[in-house]
Enzyme design. Structure first.
Site, PDB file in Angstrom:
ATOM      1  N   GLY A  42       0.819  -1.215   0.000  1.00  0.00           N
ATOM      2  CA  GLY A  42       0.000   0.000   0.000  1.00  0.00           C
ATOM      3  C   GLY A  42       0.851   1.262   0.000  1.00  0.00           C
ATOM      4  N   ASP A  53      -2.362 -11.731   5.753  1.00  0.00           N
ATOM      5  CA  ASP A  53      -3.739 -11.415   5.354  1.00  0.00           C
ATOM      6  C   ASP A  53      -4.635 -11.436   6.588  1.00  0.00           C
ATOM      7  OD1 ASP A  53      -6.294 -11.256   4.287  1.00  0.00           O
ATOM      8  OD2 ASP A  53      -5.831 -12.558   2.583  1.00  0.00           O
ATOM      9  N   ALA A  63      -4.857  -2.201   5.787  1.00  0.00           N
ATOM     10  CA  ALA A  63      -6.242  -1.861   6.121  1.00  0.00           C
ATOM     11  C   ALA A  63      -7.121  -2.102   4.909  1.00  0.00           C
ATOM     12  CB  ALA A  63      -6.339  -0.383   6.523  1.00  0.00           C
ATOM     13  N   TYR A  64      -8.400  -2.260   5.174  1.00  0.00           N
ATOM     14  CA  TYR A  64      -9.397  -2.276   4.092  1.00  0.00           C
ATOM     15  C   TYR A  64      -9.734  -0.814   3.809  1.00  0.00           C
ATOM     16  CZ  TYR A  64     -13.539  -3.477   1.399  1.00  0.00           C
ATOM     17  OH  TYR A  64     -14.457  -3.616   0.387  1.00  0.00           O
ATOM     18  N   THR A  65      -9.377  -0.288   2.634  1.00  0.00           N
ATOM     19  CA  THR A  65      -9.476   1.162   2.397  1.00  0.00           C
ATOM     20  C   THR A  65     -10.494   1.550   1.314  1.00  0.00           C
ATOM     21  OG1 THR A  65      -7.618   1.045   0.851  1.00  0.00           O
ATOM     22  CG2 THR A  65      -7.098   1.621   3.138  1.00  0.00           C
ATOM     23  N   ASP A  69      -9.755  10.079   9.354  1.00  0.00           N
ATOM     24  CA  ASP A  69     -10.677  11.187   9.638  1.00  0.00           C
ATOM     25  C   ASP A  69     -12.133  10.757   9.463  1.00  0.00           C
ATOM     26  OD1 ASP A  69     -10.137  10.843   6.891  1.00  0.00           O
ATOM     27  OD2 ASP A  69     -10.634  12.920   6.403  1.00  0.00           O
ATOM     28  N   TYR A 107     -16.884   1.820   6.354  1.00  0.00           N
ATOM     29  CA  TYR A 107     -15.425   1.978   6.477  1.00  0.00           C
ATOM     30  C   TYR A 107     -15.069   2.711   7.770  1.00  0.00           C
ATOM     31  CZ  TYR A 107     -10.795   4.081   5.695  1.00  0.00           C
ATOM     32  OH  TYR A 107      -9.503   4.509   5.842  1.00  0.00           O
ATOM     33  N   LYS A 113     -13.164   1.233  11.145  1.00  0.00           N
ATOM     34  CA  LYS A 113     -11.913   1.839  11.635  1.00  0.00           C
ATOM     35  C   LYS A 113     -12.094   2.285  13.088  1.00  0.00           C
ATOM     36  CE  LYS A 113      -8.581   2.635   9.419  1.00  0.00           C
ATOM     37  NZ  LYS A 113      -7.369   1.805   9.121  1.00  0.00           N
ATOM     38  N   TRP A 138      -6.856  11.750   3.532  1.00  0.00           N
ATOM     39  CA  TRP A 138      -6.587  12.133   2.137  1.00  0.00           C
ATOM     40  C   TRP A 138      -5.146  11.758   1.743  1.00  0.00           C
ATOM     41  CZ3 TRP A 138      -9.133  17.499   0.658  1.00  0.00           C
ATOM     42  CH2 TRP A 138     -10.442  17.546   1.138  1.00  0.00           C
TER      43      TRP A 138
HETATM   44  N1  LIG Z   1      -5.809   6.387   1.578  1.00  0.00           N
HETATM   45  C1  LIG Z   1      -6.386   7.363   2.276  1.00  0.00           C
HETATM   46  O1  LIG Z   1      -6.822   8.370   1.714  1.00  0.00           O
HETATM   47  C2  LIG Z   1      -6.508   7.234   3.771  1.00  0.00           C
HETATM   48  C3  LIG Z   1      -7.217   8.229   4.469  1.00  0.00           C
HETATM   49  C4  LIG Z   1      -7.314   8.121   5.865  1.00  0.00           C
HETATM   50  C5  LIG Z   1      -6.743   7.058   6.510  1.00  0.00           C
HETATM   51  N2  LIG Z   1      -6.084   6.107   5.806  1.00  0.00           N
HETATM   52  C6  LIG Z   1      -5.499   4.980   6.538  1.00  0.00           C
HETATM   53  O2  LIG Z   1      -4.097   5.008   6.327  1.00  0.00           O
HETATM   54  C7  LIG Z   1      -3.589   3.656   6.344  1.00  0.00           C
HETATM   55  C8  LIG Z   1      -2.735   3.414   5.119  1.00  0.00           C
HETATM   56  O3  LIG Z   1      -3.566   3.612   3.983  1.00  0.00           O
HETATM   57  P1  LIG Z   1      -2.988   3.529   2.500  1.00  0.00           P
HETATM   58  O4  LIG Z   1      -3.491   4.736   1.780  1.00  0.00           O
HETATM   59  O5  LIG Z   1      -1.554   3.198   2.524  1.00  0.00           O
HETATM   60  O6  LIG Z   1      -3.842   2.283   1.987  1.00  0.00           O
HETATM   61  P2  LIG Z   1      -3.677   1.413   0.640  1.00  0.00           P
HETATM   62  O7  LIG Z   1      -2.724   2.072  -0.280  1.00  0.00           O
HETATM   63  O8  LIG Z   1      -5.055   1.101   0.201  1.00  0.00           O
HETATM   64  O9  LIG Z   1      -2.963   0.096   1.185  1.00  0.00           O
HETATM   65  C9  LIG Z   1      -3.648  -0.779   2.034  1.00  0.00           C
HETATM   66  C10 LIG Z   1      -2.756  -1.948   2.300  1.00  0.00           C
HETATM   67  O10 LIG Z   1      -3.496  -2.858   3.130  1.00  0.00           O
HETATM   68  C11 LIG Z   1      -3.495  -4.125   2.477  1.00  0.00           C
HETATM   69  N3  LIG Z   1      -4.690  -4.878   2.828  1.00  0.00           N
HETATM   70  C12 LIG Z   1      -5.965  -4.671   2.451  1.00  0.00           C
HETATM   71  N4  LIG Z   1      -6.758  -5.603   3.005  1.00  0.00           N
HETATM   72  C13 LIG Z   1      -5.947  -6.427   3.724  1.00  0.00           C
HETATM   73  C14 LIG Z   1      -6.161  -7.584   4.502  1.00  0.00           C
HETATM   74  N5  LIG Z   1      -7.374  -8.127   4.643  1.00  0.00           N
HETATM   75  N6  LIG Z   1      -5.094  -8.174   5.099  1.00  0.00           N
HETATM   76  C15 LIG Z   1      -3.859  -7.664   4.950  1.00  0.00           C
HETATM   77  N7  LIG Z   1      -3.580  -6.575   4.208  1.00  0.00           N
HETATM   78  C16 LIG Z   1      -4.622  -5.969   3.616  1.00  0.00           C
HETATM   79  C17 LIG Z   1      -3.409  -3.820   1.002  1.00  0.00           C
HETATM   80  O11 LIG Z   1      -2.993  -4.980   0.316  1.00  0.00           O
HETATM   81  P3  LIG Z   1      -3.349  -5.246  -1.249  1.00  0.00           P
HETATM   82  O12 LIG Z   1      -2.351  -4.418  -2.007  1.00  0.00           O
HETATM   83  O13 LIG Z   1      -3.150  -6.706  -1.377  1.00  0.00           O
HETATM   84  O14 LIG Z   1      -4.762  -4.812  -1.443  1.00  0.00           O
HETATM   85  C18 LIG Z   1      -2.357  -2.725   1.041  1.00  0.00           C
HETATM   86  O15 LIG Z   1      -1.068  -3.273   1.242  1.00  0.00           O
HETATM   87  C19 LIG Z   1      -4.811   2.756   6.487  1.00  0.00           C
HETATM   88  O16 LIG Z   1      -4.990   2.413   7.836  1.00  0.00           O
HETATM   89  C20 LIG Z   1      -5.963   3.631   6.043  1.00  0.00           C
HETATM   90  O17 LIG Z   1      -7.196   3.255   6.638  1.00  0.00           O
HETATM   91  C21 LIG Z   1      -5.938   6.174   4.450  1.00  0.00           C
END
Ligand SMILES: NC(=O)c1ccc[n+]([C@@H]2O[C@H](COP(=O)([O-])OP(=O)(O)OC[C@H]3O[C@@H](n4cnc5c(N)ncnc54)[C@H](OP(=O)(O)O)[C@@H]3O)[C@@H](O)[C@H]2O)c1
Length: 297
Positions: free
Chosen positions: A9, A35, A59-61, A101, A124, A128, A149
């Site tokens: 991710g 996983d 995370a599940y995003t 957020d 979602y 969280k 974001w």
């Molecule tokens: N993206 C945003 O805008 C945002 C905003 C607020 C908070 N956050 C939080 O910030 C953190 C990092 O987000 P990110 O943007 O880096 O997310 P991301 O790019 O969507 O990456 C999520 C990662 O989690 C993995 N994943 C998904 N489901 C899984 C499962 N069941 N078991 C193990 N791994 C799993 C994904 O693997 P795959 O590649 O195999 O799918 C990927 O490696 C998360 O906690 C997210 O909730 C993100």
């Protein structure tokens, strides 16, 4: 040994890159080896790494998909991270977890504090929030960073979507009535590693436990974010589209987004001495990276 989860991710990738550059001892794991929907993989990765710190970037995003994919969202954001938190608790090691957020409804009208009541508007955000509460109830050495974001030159995010869409369409319509703060994944990774350094330097302290807000500094709207992305892209020779402001009502989504999810980062600065860079400053380098041929997807 630091164990980083979700290495594929945005945040996991940024963490692994920085840890490798530092020559740190770490293991970065991702699906299928790690996983949350397969409990045995969580336990075996933990057992193999024998970590002294775990950073959970997995995370599940998929915000809208979560509405119809509730079991997977629960596993990725609540029960899976809780299982990992329990392993950390049993080993008496710190657990750094990341939240969102979207635990807030966005109706406060001012930047949220960590102590404000949560009120997620969709599955979602609710999963969280449930993860946060379960981890804090379980782990004596839990640090939860709420971010927002998130964007980077790696993976799926708003900045990449805009750059790609702008190549195909002369006019883009972007929501201008949702306020928040873009956060470069690299800045969040830096903040997490600064926290890890602080824990190493001082040993664990009771004030480290709990929730901290960690977004870029400043604020904007999605329309403001898009406009800035194209401003920076144009400096690299990209032909920008016209970006028209629209209302949330004109862009309906399965999950209601918080209209104002600004987070106050004062506690992070006070406890850890970490202040995140202004979002506008960080954008330029990411856009430059996004425009490199190897990052064009
Ligand atoms: N993206 C945003 O805008 C945002 C905003 C607020 C908070 N956050 C939080 O910030 C953190 C990092 O987000 P990110 O943007 O880096 O997310 P991301 O790019 O969507 O990456 C999520 C990662 O989690 C993995 N994943 C998904 N489901 C899984 C499962 N069941 N078991 C193990 N791994 C799993 C994904 O693997 P795959 O590649 O195999 O799918 C990927 O490696 C998360 O906690 C997210 O909730 C993100």
């Amino acid at each position: 040994m630091i164990l980083v989860t979700g290495a594929s991710g945005q945040l996991g990738h940024a963490l692994a890159k920085r840890l490798a550059a530092r020559g740190a001892t770490f293991t970065a794991v991702q699906r299928p080896d790690f996983d949350f929907e397969k409990a045995e993989t969580v336990a075996s990765c933990f057992e193999n790494a024998k970590p002294s710190l775990v950073i959970n970037a997995a995370a599940y995003t998929a915000v809208d998909k979560a509405e119809t994919d509730q079991e997977a969202a629960k596993a990725g954001n609540h029960t899976g991270p809780l299982a990992l938190a329990k392993l950390c608790e049993a080993a008496d090691i710190p657990f750094i977890h990341v939240s969102t957020d979207y635990v807030f409804d966005g109706d406060k009208g001012a930047p949220y504090l960590e102590s404000d009541p949560t009120s997620p508007t969709g599955v979602y955000g609710a999963t969280k929030r449930d993860g946060e509460e379960a981890i804090l109830a379980t782990n004596a050495k839990a640090i939860i960073l709420r971010t927002a974001w998130v964007y980077s030159a790696h993976g799926k995010n708003f900045a990449r979507t805009m750059i790609n869409a702008g190549r195909k369409m002369p006019i883009l319509r972007v929501v201008a009535d949702q306020r928040g703060t873009p956060t470069a994944a690299g800045d969040l990774a830096d903040a997490i590693l600064a926290i890890a350094d602080k824990i190493s330097a001082t040993g664990w302290r009771p004030e480290y436990r709990g929730i901290f807000h960690a977004t870029g500094g400043g604020e904007t709207t999605w329309h403001g974010f898009a406009t800035a992305i194209f401003e920076d892209a144009a400096k690299q020779g990209y032909q920008p589209p016209e970006v028209q402001p629209i209302a949330t009502a004109d862009w309906p989504t399965p999950t209601r987004r918080p209209p104002d999810s600004r987070l106050d980062g004062g506690k992070l600065t006070k406890v850890f001495g970490v202040t995140m860079p202004a979002w506008r400053q960080s954008l330029h380098d990411v856009v430059k990276d996004l425009l490199k041929p190897e990052n064009t997807a």
